[in-house]
Scaffold this active site. Sequence first.
Site, PDB file in Angstrom:
ATOM      1  N   GLU A 163       0.839  -1.197   0.000  1.00 24.39           N
ATOM      2  CA  GLU A 163       0.000   0.000   0.000  1.00 24.39           C
ATOM      3  C   GLU A 163       0.875   1.248   0.000  1.00 24.39           C
ATOM      4  O   GLU A 163       0.885   2.023   0.945  1.00 24.39           O
ATOM      5  CB  GLU A 163      -0.942   0.008   1.209  1.00 24.39           C
ATOM      6  CG  GLU A 163      -2.143  -0.883   1.037  1.00 24.39           C
ATOM      7  CD  GLU A 163      -3.178  -0.728   2.134  1.00 24.39           C
ATOM      8  OE1 GLU A 163      -2.989   0.121   3.019  1.00 24.39           O
ATOM      9  OE2 GLU A 163      -4.171  -1.456   2.108  1.00 24.39           O
ATOM     10  N   GLU A 268      -9.462  -7.690  -2.433  1.00 26.31           N
ATOM     11  CA  GLU A 268     -10.199  -7.427  -1.190  1.00 26.31           C
ATOM     12  C   GLU A 268     -11.572  -6.839  -1.497  1.00 26.31           C
ATOM     13  O   GLU A 268     -12.022  -5.898  -0.849  1.00 26.31           O
ATOM     14  CB  GLU A 268      -9.407  -6.466  -0.290  1.00 26.31           C
ATOM     15  CG  GLU A 268      -7.997  -6.931   0.026  1.00 26.31           C
ATOM     16  CD  GLU A 268      -7.229  -5.972   0.932  1.00 26.31           C
ATOM     17  OE1 GLU A 268      -7.872  -5.124   1.600  1.00 26.31           O
ATOM     18  OE2 GLU A 268      -5.987  -6.073   0.990  1.00 26.31           O
TER      19      GLU A 268
END
Length: 352
Positions: A163, A268
């Site tokens: 991320e 996700e």
Amino acid sequence: MTKGFGFTLLLALLPTTLGQLNIAARIVGKKYFGTATNEYQFNDTRYLAELNNTLDFGILTPANSMKWDSTEAAQGQFTFANAEQVVRQAQKHGQMMRGHNCVWHSQLPSWVSDGGFDKKTLLQIVDTHCSTVVGHFKNQIWDVINGALFILRPSQSLNHELEPFNEDGTFRESVFYNTTGTDYFAAALRAARHADPKTKLYINDYNIEGTGPKSDGMYNLVKSLKKKGVPIDGVGVQGHLIVGSVPTTIEENFRKFASLGVEVAITELDIRMELPATKEKLEQQKKDYQYVISACKKVPACIGITIWDWSDKYSWVPDVFPGEGFPLPWDEDYKKKPAYWGILEGFLFPSF
């Protein structure tokens, strides 16, 4: 038989024969459809019964138990007991296992985030952590077929998640970036590759589903890593989306990533809504799921999809976004929502 009649027949058969998400994904050439989970949920027998359903789920992801604070809370003291519960659950039912994750700016133990390490020391810490985590699961359960740090092993793969970006495409200021610049990317990826030379390595981020500055940042990072000879095999697109606001450039963006010669996976997926839920919102959610799945289906490099748990009962959304929720294909009582059928339609209906 006409094409139209064939799809009408398929519609009639879906609830009884093809009403399973992993089967639908495999039918159209994807490698899996899967879900995240947490080991503490295994005491819920109704939940566990569906989690074990390989017709819906071909791969599991431990949502929290492989993160840094769970695996190395104290420096050099590794523990994998909770993660191994998820691993054993997957193995018991012949599901693949996706690991999550080596390096992330969040859920770090304070000894990492507040340690005040210099660049050389922190890079060594990253190397040690990634090598140990990947090496541990390789030695225990990785059954090499089509090695993947994110997917593709019939038992286990480990996602290297970073991320790394802000919304404007600049690098996130984390302890890793502030101390090492971009060098921690290569350190983590090379450590993982050394620990398991046959595995594939992914970088994972959110809000990179459609084109824009953040996805451009990911594209440029992957391009730069490949140019430098750093091992990187895929981009993980998380897919935490909002009903009625799903990007319209998902397919275009996936093809852009694929042009770098890497795989793409939706890692996700959930699509949340403002509460209360209404019939209209649920129908829009169904359409949104169908659109996302169809975009992945149309891009050969998009190899699979994971939802971020499968029942609204265990969704992370209400705790993080007050007043929002209902993001998953099953409701809190484990009943299938229209979103479930939207996923099936995205896989099995023709794309226009």
